[in-house]
Design a protein around this motif. Structure first.
Motif, PDB file in Angstrom:
ATOM      1  N   VAL A   2       0.837  -1.199   0.000  1.00  0.00           N
ATOM      2  CA  VAL A   2       0.000   0.000   0.000  1.00  0.00           C
ATOM      3  C   VAL A   2       0.870   1.247   0.000  1.00  0.00           C
ATOM      4  O   VAL A   2       1.817   1.359   0.767  1.00  0.00           O
ATOM      5  CB  VAL A   2      -0.909   0.004   1.244  1.00  0.00           C
ATOM      6  CG1 VAL A   2      -1.679   1.316   1.328  1.00  0.00           C
ATOM      7  CG2 VAL A   2      -1.853  -1.190   1.214  1.00  0.00           C
ATOM      8  N   GLN A   3       0.548   2.145  -0.912  1.00  0.00           N
ATOM      9  CA  GLN A   3       1.239   3.446  -0.945  1.00  0.00           C
ATOM     10  C   GLN A   3       0.209   4.547  -1.078  1.00  0.00           C
ATOM     11  O   GLN A   3      -0.713   4.460  -1.908  1.00  0.00           O
ATOM     12  CB  GLN A   3       2.210   3.510  -2.120  1.00  0.00           C
ATOM     13  CG  GLN A   3       3.633   3.139  -1.779  1.00  0.00           C
ATOM     14  CD  GLN A   3       4.642   3.724  -2.751  1.00  0.00           C
ATOM     15  OE1 GLN A   3       4.481   3.603  -3.956  1.00  0.00           O
ATOM     16  NE2 GLN A   3       5.668   4.362  -2.219  1.00  0.00           N
ATOM     17  N   PHE A  27      -3.456  -1.424  -3.805  1.00  0.00           N
ATOM     18  CA  PHE A  27      -4.694  -2.028  -3.314  1.00  0.00           C
ATOM     19  C   PHE A  27      -5.848  -1.570  -4.208  1.00  0.00           C
ATOM     20  O   PHE A  27      -5.678  -0.654  -5.023  1.00  0.00           O
ATOM     21  CB  PHE A  27      -4.959  -1.661  -1.860  1.00  0.00           C
ATOM     22  CG  PHE A  27      -5.181  -0.192  -1.598  1.00  0.00           C
ATOM     23  CD1 PHE A  27      -4.111   0.682  -1.477  1.00  0.00           C
ATOM     24  CD2 PHE A  27      -6.462   0.313  -1.461  1.00  0.00           C
ATOM     25  CE1 PHE A  27      -4.297   2.027  -1.234  1.00  0.00           C
ATOM     26  CE2 PHE A  27      -6.674   1.668  -1.218  1.00  0.00           C
ATOM     27  CZ  PHE A  27      -5.583   2.531  -1.101  1.00  0.00           C
ATOM     28  N   THR A  28      -7.001  -2.204  -4.056  1.00  0.00           N
ATOM     29  CA  THR A  28      -8.179  -1.833  -4.840  1.00  0.00           C
ATOM     30  C   THR A  28      -8.823  -0.614  -4.202  1.00  0.00           C
ATOM     31  O   THR A  28      -9.620  -0.721  -3.257  1.00  0.00           O
ATOM     32  CB  THR A  28      -9.164  -3.005  -4.924  1.00  0.00           C
ATOM     33  OG1 THR A  28      -8.497  -4.156  -5.446  1.00  0.00           O
ATOM     34  CG2 THR A  28     -10.333  -2.644  -5.840  1.00  0.00           C
ATOM     35  N   SER A  52     -16.643   7.808   1.918  1.00  0.00           N
ATOM     36  CA  SER A  52     -16.873   6.374   1.786  1.00  0.00           C
ATOM     37  C   SER A  52     -16.304   5.852   0.483  1.00  0.00           C
ATOM     38  O   SER A  52     -15.979   6.629  -0.436  1.00  0.00           O
ATOM     39  CB  SER A  52     -18.371   6.075   1.868  1.00  0.00           C
ATOM     40  OG  SER A  52     -19.050   6.774   0.839  1.00  0.00           O
ATOM     41  N   TYR A  53     -16.198   4.531   0.383  1.00  0.00           N
ATOM     42  CA  TYR A  53     -15.545   3.928  -0.770  1.00  0.00           C
ATOM     43  C   TYR A  53     -16.236   4.276  -2.079  1.00  0.00           C
ATOM     44  O   TYR A  53     -15.583   4.416  -3.115  1.00  0.00           O
ATOM     45  CB  TYR A  53     -15.452   2.408  -0.586  1.00  0.00           C
ATOM     46  CG  TYR A  53     -16.767   1.683  -0.521  1.00  0.00           C
ATOM     47  CD1 TYR A  53     -17.436   1.524   0.685  1.00  0.00           C
ATOM     48  CD2 TYR A  53     -17.347   1.142  -1.664  1.00  0.00           C
ATOM     49  CE1 TYR A  53     -18.649   0.864   0.759  1.00  0.00           C
ATOM     50  CE2 TYR A  53     -18.554   0.472  -1.611  1.00  0.00           C
ATOM     51  CZ  TYR A  53     -19.206   0.336  -0.391  1.00  0.00           C
ATOM     52  OH  TYR A  53     -20.412  -0.323  -0.336  1.00  0.00           O
ATOM     53  N   LYS A  76      -9.083   7.305 -10.951  1.00  0.00           N
ATOM     54  CA  LYS A  76      -7.709   7.798 -10.846  1.00  0.00           C
ATOM     55  C   LYS A  76      -7.029   7.370  -9.551  1.00  0.00           C
ATOM     56  O   LYS A  76      -5.907   7.796  -9.268  1.00  0.00           O
ATOM     57  CB  LYS A  76      -7.692   9.333 -10.944  1.00  0.00           C
ATOM     58  CG  LYS A  76      -8.170   9.856 -12.294  1.00  0.00           C
ATOM     59  CD  LYS A  76      -8.090  11.371 -12.357  1.00  0.00           C
ATOM     60  CE  LYS A  76      -8.537  11.865 -13.735  1.00  0.00           C
ATOM     61  NZ  LYS A  76      -8.506  13.353 -13.828  1.00  0.00           N
ATOM     62  N   ASN A  77      -7.709   6.549  -8.760  1.00  0.00           N
ATOM     63  CA  ASN A  77      -7.173   6.104  -7.467  1.00  0.00           C
ATOM     64  C   ASN A  77      -6.741   7.297  -6.612  1.00  0.00           C
ATOM     65  O   ASN A  77      -5.654   7.294  -6.009  1.00  0.00           O
ATOM     66  CB  ASN A  77      -5.974   5.163  -7.670  1.00  0.00           C
ATOM     67  CG  ASN A  77      -6.386   3.784  -8.113  1.00  0.00           C
ATOM     68  OD1 ASN A  77      -7.579   3.505  -8.275  1.00  0.00           O
ATOM     69  ND2 ASN A  77      -5.427   2.907  -8.329  1.00  0.00           N
TER      70      ASN A  77
END
Lengths: 122, 107
Positions: A2-3, A27-28, A52-53, A76-77
């Motif tokens: 994870v970054q 990660f997703t 929230s996600y 775009k994460n």
């Protein structure tokens, strides 16, 4: 692994705006709630905002409600913090952080970025 | 909003000592209480979630307990790398407030 990499900090005059970004990898991203936490130099941690996600639920600290807006772009994460009407007391290192568990209720913060410094000064 | 307090705010201890930090919430947070460690110049790291669950990779000398409004973090035998500031945080309801921190220093 994870970054989380924050950017966008800098020196800004009181009353002006600034937008922080946090780009995630490892990660997703679309499965996790995301937070911003700040820390005034030499002081404690202050939770600022969370999204929230899916991006539909947002929460804010009383100290920033109405001035800051958190948002995310799952394509775009990235998660953002749009800060307006900045005050001297907003000076802090701003950390991006990820919830511990995917698609879970608001949770502990398992992963943190390195932080970006925002200085509000004339 | 839920207010979090910690005691003590500062403690000085020797390597090998057993130390306990207390965190209190102004109203019940059930077991939605987390503990973080922060070393100078670094971001926080999660130690404990859900009041007593050890985060993966955290040494077993760290333990925690509590529910409702009163929680404790214990380090059974303080190691040199444990000298840091410790924060509790409630994740029960927004805003997800942190405690003011407890700085653990070398005696």
């Amino acid at each position: 692994q994870v970054q989380l990499v924050e950017s966008g900090g800098g020196v800004v005059q009181p009353g002006r705006s600034l937008r922080l970004s946090c780009v995630a990898s490892g990660f997703t991203f679309s499965n996790f709630d995301m937070h911003w936490v700040r820390q005034t130099p030499g002081k404690g941690l202050e939770w600022v905002a969370a999204v929230s996600y899916h991006g539909l639920d947002k929460n804010y600290a009383d100290s920033v409600a109405g001035r800051f807006i958190i948002s995310r772009d799952n394509s775009k994460n990235a998660v953002y913090l749009q800060m307006s009407s900045l005050r001297a007391e907003d000076t802090a290192v701003y950390y991006c952080a990820r919830d511990s568990r995917p698609r879970y209720d608001w949770d502990s913060l398992a992963s943190w970025g390195q932080g970006t410094l925002v200085t509000v000064s004339s | 909003d839920i207010q979090m307090t910690q005691s003590p705010s500062f403690l000085s201890a020797s390597v090998g000592a057993r130390v306990t930090i207390t965190c209190r919430a102004s109203q019940s947070v059930s077991r939605h209480l987390n503990w973080y460690q922060q070393k100078p110049g670094k971001g926080p790291t999660l130690l404990i979630f859900g009041a007593s669950s050890l985060q993966t990779g955290v040494p077993t000398r760290f333990s925690a307990s509590g529910s409702g409004t009163e929680f404790t973090l214990t380090v059974s035998s303080l190691q040199p790398e444990d000298f840091a500031t410790y924060y509790c945080q409630q994740s029960s309801s927004a805003p997800f407030t942190f405690g003011p921190g407890t700085k653990v220093d070398i005696k």
